[in-house]
Design a protein around this motif. Structure first.
Motif, mmCIF file in Angstrom:
data_model
loop_
_atom_site.group_PDB
_atom_site.id
_atom_site.type_symbol
_atom_site.label_atom_id
_atom_site.label_comp_id
_atom_site.label_asym_id
_atom_site.label_seq_id
_atom_site.Cartn_x
_atom_site.Cartn_y
_atom_site.Cartn_z
ATOM 1 N N HIS A 14 0.786 -1.334 -0.070
ATOM 2 C CA HIS A 14 0.043 0.176 -0.024
ATOM 3 C C HIS A 14 0.638 1.290 -0.035
ATOM 4 O O HIS A 14 0.555 2.070 -0.813
ATOM 5 C CB HIS A 14 -1.031 -0.036 1.244
ATOM 6 N N ASP A 39 -5.614 0.160 0.489
ATOM 7 C CA ASP A 39 -5.077 -1.132 0.515
ATOM 8 C C ASP A 39 -4.601 -1.509 -0.940
ATOM 9 O O ASP A 39 -4.912 -2.425 -1.528
ATOM 10 C CB ASP A 39 -6.292 -2.176 0.873
ATOM 11 N N VAL A 55 -3.554 -2.129 -8.414
ATOM 12 C CA VAL A 55 -4.560 -3.159 -7.854
ATOM 13 C C VAL A 55 -4.630 -2.866 -6.351
ATOM 14 O O VAL A 55 -3.685 -2.800 -5.724
ATOM 15 C CB VAL A 55 -3.534 -4.534 -8.373
ATOM 16 N N GLN A 56 -5.793 -2.989 -6.127
ATOM 17 C CA GLN A 56 -6.428 -3.011 -4.765
ATOM 18 C C GLN A 56 -6.803 -4.094 -4.232
ATOM 19 O O GLN A 56 -7.450 -4.835 -5.107
ATOM 20 C CB GLN A 56 -7.248 -1.707 -4.519
ATOM 21 N N SER A 57 -6.831 -4.388 -3.015
ATOM 22 C CA SER A 57 -7.472 -5.533 -2.502
ATOM 23 C C SER A 57 -8.983 -5.754 -2.615
ATOM 24 O O SER A 57 -9.539 -6.645 -2.785
ATOM 25 C CB SER A 57 -7.055 -5.788 -0.872
ATOM 26 N N LYS A 58 -9.567 -4.462 -2.454
ATOM 27 C CA LYS A 58 -11.121 -4.567 -2.770
ATOM 28 C C LYS A 58 -11.568 -3.266 -3.394
ATOM 29 O O LYS A 58 -10.737 -2.135 -3.455
ATOM 30 C CB LYS A 58 -11.751 -4.570 -1.467
ATOM 31 N N LYS A 59 -12.641 -3.276 -3.964
ATOM 32 C CA LYS A 59 -13.265 -2.017 -4.739
ATOM 33 C C LYS A 59 -13.320 -1.115 -3.774
ATOM 34 O O LYS A 59 -13.858 -1.297 -2.616
ATOM 35 C CB LYS A 59 -14.899 -2.553 -5.263
ATOM 36 N N ASP A 74 -12.527 0.053 -9.266
ATOM 37 C CA ASP A 74 -12.550 -1.417 -9.209
ATOM 38 C C ASP A 74 -11.046 -1.904 -8.590
ATOM 39 O O ASP A 74 -10.277 -0.989 -8.195
ATOM 40 C CB ASP A 74 -12.461 -1.802 -10.581
ATOM 41 N N THR A 75 -11.053 -3.203 -8.360
ATOM 42 C CA THR A 75 -9.798 -3.713 -7.879
ATOM 43 C C THR A 75 -8.739 -3.655 -8.574
ATOM 44 O O THR A 75 -7.404 -3.471 -8.164
ATOM 45 C CB THR A 75 -9.931 -5.284 -7.401
ATOM 46 N N GLU A 76 -9.099 -3.577 -9.786
ATOM 47 C CA GLU A 76 -7.761 -3.013 -10.973
ATOM 48 C C GLU A 76 -8.120 -1.900 -11.872
ATOM 49 O O GLU A 76 -9.431 -1.898 -12.345
ATOM 50 C CB GLU A 76 -7.494 -4.340 -11.878
#
Length: 137
Positions: A14, A39, A55-59, A74-76
């Motif tokens: 992060h 995150d 890229v994140q762990s969650k939306k 989004d997560t990506e």
């Protein structure tokens, strides 16, 4: 997708990922609050093409209070960054009435007017005050 990332700087985690994302926004004169990330798992940038990905762990859903606009990340998230612009953006949607059209292009007006323009593939164009996307909003 791997080809787009070739030769890119990649930051994991992060803190490092967020630093990279913010440095890209700064370098290309984009509002620092444009990507309220949470995150981050990985962020990357290919200087030669301007391709950026996060890229994140969650939306993440973020409410930009100044303009009363709910935006979903989004997560990506990916796109091509150039001075005052993000093109071919993927992974970002803004709530319009009951719909969530994807945001495809973001442009900070040049010469500066204090406005930022969002375009979707659906042909929806919205202009907002740039300060709505300042860091901390």
């Amino acid at each position: 997708m791997a080809d787009l990332k070739e030769g890119g700087v990649v930051k994991k985690g992060h803190e490092e990922g967020l630093k990279l994302a913010i440095s890209i926004l700064e370098e290309f004169c984009l509002p620092l609050g444009l990507l309220p990330l949470a995150d981050v798992i990985e962020a990357g940038f290919v200087k030669t093409t301007g391709y950026m990905w996060i890229v994140q762990s969650k939306k993440v859903e973020h409410n930009f209070k100044l303009i009363k606009k709910m935006v979903s990340y989004d997560t990506e998230i990916s796109g091509f960054v150039e001075k005052k612009k993000i093109k071919k953006l993927k992974g970002v949607k803004a709530k319009e009435l009951m719909l969530w059209p994807p945001v495809n292009d973001i442009t900070v007006e040049d010469p500066p007017t204090g406005k930022i323009v969002f375009k979707s593939l659906a042909g929806i164009t919205k202009t907002f005050p740039e300060e709505a996307f300042a860091a901390g909003q």
